[in-house]
Design a protein around this motif. Structure first.
Motif, PDB file in Angstrom:
ATOM      1  N   ASP A 236      -1.583  -8.555   0.082  1.00  0.00           N
ATOM      2  CA  ASP A 236      -2.631  -7.970  -0.760  1.00  0.00           C
ATOM      3  C   ASP A 236      -2.182  -7.742  -2.200  1.00  0.00           C
ATOM      4  OD1 ASP A 236      -0.856  -5.882  -0.473  1.00  0.00           O
ATOM      5  OD2 ASP A 236      -2.243  -4.573   0.637  1.00  0.00           O
ATOM      6  N   GLY A 237      -0.989  -8.217  -2.535  1.00  0.00           N
ATOM      7  CA  GLY A 237      -0.511  -8.077  -3.912  1.00  0.00           C
ATOM      8  C   GLY A 237       0.049  -6.719  -4.260  1.00  0.00           C
ATOM      9  N   LYS A 238       0.093  -5.815  -3.303  1.00  0.00           N
ATOM     10  CA  LYS A 238       0.605  -4.473  -3.568  1.00  0.00           C
ATOM     11  C   LYS A 238       2.113  -4.417  -3.309  1.00  0.00           C
ATOM     12  CE  LYS A 238      -3.878  -2.581  -2.241  1.00  0.00           C
ATOM     13  NZ  LYS A 238      -4.655  -1.813  -1.243  1.00  0.00           N
ATOM     14  N   PRO A 239       2.809  -3.537  -4.001  1.00  0.00           N
ATOM     15  CA  PRO A 239       4.270  -3.493  -3.853  1.00  0.00           C
ATOM     16  C   PRO A 239       4.700  -2.989  -2.475  1.00  0.00           C
ATOM     17  CG  PRO A 239       3.517  -1.669  -5.223  1.00  0.00           C
ATOM     18  CD  PRO A 239       2.325  -2.540  -4.999  1.00  0.00           C
ATOM     19  N   ALA A 240       5.921  -3.349  -2.106  1.00  0.00           N
ATOM     20  CA  ALA A 240       6.493  -2.875  -0.845  1.00  0.00           C
ATOM     21  C   ALA A 240       6.762  -1.377  -0.940  1.00  0.00           C
ATOM     22  CB  ALA A 240       7.784  -3.628  -0.549  1.00  0.00           C
ATOM     23  N   MET A 241       6.854  -0.739   0.224  1.00  0.00           N
ATOM     24  CA  MET A 241       7.111   0.699   0.253  1.00  0.00           C
ATOM     25  C   MET A 241       8.055   1.032   1.397  1.00  0.00           C
ATOM     26  SD  MET A 241       3.404   2.038   1.704  1.00  0.00           S
ATOM     27  CE  MET A 241       2.532   1.286   0.327  1.00  0.00           C
ATOM     28  N   ASP A 242       8.474   2.260   1.450  1.00  0.00           N
ATOM     29  CA  ASP A 242       9.355   2.735   2.514  1.00  0.00           C
ATOM     30  C   ASP A 242       8.696   2.476   3.880  1.00  0.00           C
ATOM     31  OD1 ASP A 242      11.664   4.692   3.391  1.00  0.00           O
ATOM     32  OD2 ASP A 242       9.831   5.393   4.377  1.00  0.00           O
ATOM     33  N   PRO A 243       9.481   2.039   4.893  1.00  0.00           N
ATOM     34  CA  PRO A 243       8.898   1.727   6.202  1.00  0.00           C
ATOM     35  C   PRO A 243       8.090   2.870   6.811  1.00  0.00           C
ATOM     36  CG  PRO A 243      11.127   0.882   6.082  1.00  0.00           C
ATOM     37  CD  PRO A 243      10.920   1.692   4.853  1.00  0.00           C
ATOM     38  N   CYS A 244       8.550   4.100   6.659  1.00  0.00           N
ATOM     39  CA  CYS A 244       7.808   5.224   7.228  1.00  0.00           C
ATOM     40  C   CYS A 244       6.528   5.504   6.448  1.00  0.00           C
ATOM     41  CB  CYS A 244       8.692   6.475   7.264  1.00  0.00           C
ATOM     42  SG  CYS A 244       9.781   6.540   8.717  1.00  0.00           S
ATOM     43  N   LYS A 245       6.586   5.339   5.130  1.00  0.00           N
ATOM     44  CA  LYS A 245       5.382   5.535   4.327  1.00  0.00           C
ATOM     45  C   LYS A 245       4.343   4.476   4.702  1.00  0.00           C
ATOM     46  CE  LYS A 245       3.821   6.146  -0.447  1.00  0.00           C
ATOM     47  NZ  LYS A 245       4.231   6.154  -1.874  1.00  0.00           N
ATOM     48  N   LEU A 246       4.805   3.252   4.948  1.00  0.00           N
ATOM     49  CA  LEU A 246       3.913   2.188   5.379  1.00  0.00           C
ATOM     50  C   LEU A 246       3.297   2.515   6.739  1.00  0.00           C
ATOM     51  CD1 LEU A 246       2.823  -0.740   4.938  1.00  0.00           C
ATOM     52  CD2 LEU A 246       4.853  -1.531   6.189  1.00  0.00           C
TER      53      LEU A 246
END
Length: 288
Positions: A193-203
């Motif tokens: 979706d073009g959005k940046p990666a994030m911390d696995p738990c936040k995801l």
């Protein structure tokens, strides 16, 4: 043969040679004219033969010289033997489409959901892959709700909102039965979706409210966020993983189903480790 023998042989040759005839000027002039005429005829014949041979052999010689290239190719390239350089295929630089207010639904759809075509088929495949992942001791029967609707279903939907690049969500849910008790599983795959990666738990906590404790599980170097709700919410536990290309997969399980007349399972279908391994599986990744 010595030097003396050689001299004798030469002398014998000279003696045997007849002397030249006397020169008559008129006769000499006539002979010269005749000789010149014969030379002219001979040269004309040679020219004709050369022309005929040249016409017949020309195409073969040209073909041999040009490597059987066509005349057009020979003219275009001259006498050079340099091989043509292939043109590299163009690389697409088209950016993903960004949804704007008032845009029609993509691919002829009447709303967000794709009910036919390749995207709908991908969701069906996802459902089958989910069913085939259930461990021994559990089954995936074709159960129905009291109103007749199936408890197992696939869905593919256009997920972009205004200002976001186009992306899709593919989802499948199935009932899982052991004895006379029924739970459920769900898997969701979202294209980049073009959005940046994030911390696995936040995801992981972005999935359906995300209330619960999160732990990070390492699966062969892949970091997976696993949330456990202890019975709060629609699902007891789920795992989340973002692939390198931006595809995001969620895999959820619940001991109870949303069928009011069915008793819940007494144990989860998968362990935490199994759930984390499944969410990284390539068969649940749909990137387009």
């Amino acid at each position: 043969m010595n030097e003396e023998d050689l001299n004798e042989a030469l002398h014998d040759v000279i003696v045997r040679s007849s002397p030249p005839s006397s020169m008559d000027p008129a006769r000499a002039l006539d002979q010269a004219r005749r000789a010149r005429k014969r030379r002219r005829v001979a040269w004309a014949g040679v020219a004709v033969v050369t022309l005929v041979v040249g016409v017949g052999a020309g195409p073969a010689l040209v073909a041999n010289y040009t490597g059987n290239r066509s005349a057009g190719q020979m003219v275009a390239s001259g006498t050079s033997t340099t091989q043509p350089v292939s043109t590299p295929r163009p690389v697409s630089t088209v950016a993903p489409t960004t949804r704007k207010t008032g845009d029609p639904w993509p691919e002829g759809q009447v709303d967000r959901t794709a009910t036919a075509g390749p995207r709908a088929a991908r969701a069906v495949t996802l459902m089958h892959d989910l069913s085939s992942s259930v461990p021994p001791g559990f089954s995936t029967p074709d159960l129905k709700y009291p109103d007749g609707r199936p408890m197992r279903w696939p869905q593919s939907q256009y997920a972009s909102n205004d200002g976001e690049q186009d992306y899709w969500e593919y989802m499948a849910a199935i009932p899982v039965q052991k004895d006379d008790r029924v739970g459920r599983l769900l898997v969701q795959s979202t294209t980049p979706d073009g959005k940046p990666a994030m911390d696995p738990c936040k995801l992981a906590q972005k999935f359906w409210g995300g209330a619960g404790a999160c732990t990070i599980v390492d699966v062969g170097g892949k970091k997976v966020g696993v949330v456990t709700t202890n019975g709060r919410g629609s699902y007891d536990q789920w795992a989340a993983y973002r692939h390198d290309d931006g595809t995001v997969v969620y895999f959820a399980q619940a001991k109870k189903s949303d069928h009011p007349g069915r008793s819940p399972l007494t144990q989860p279908v998968f362990t935490t480790r199994q759930l984390a391994e499944l969410v990284t599986s390539a068969k649940f990744k749909i990137s387009t």
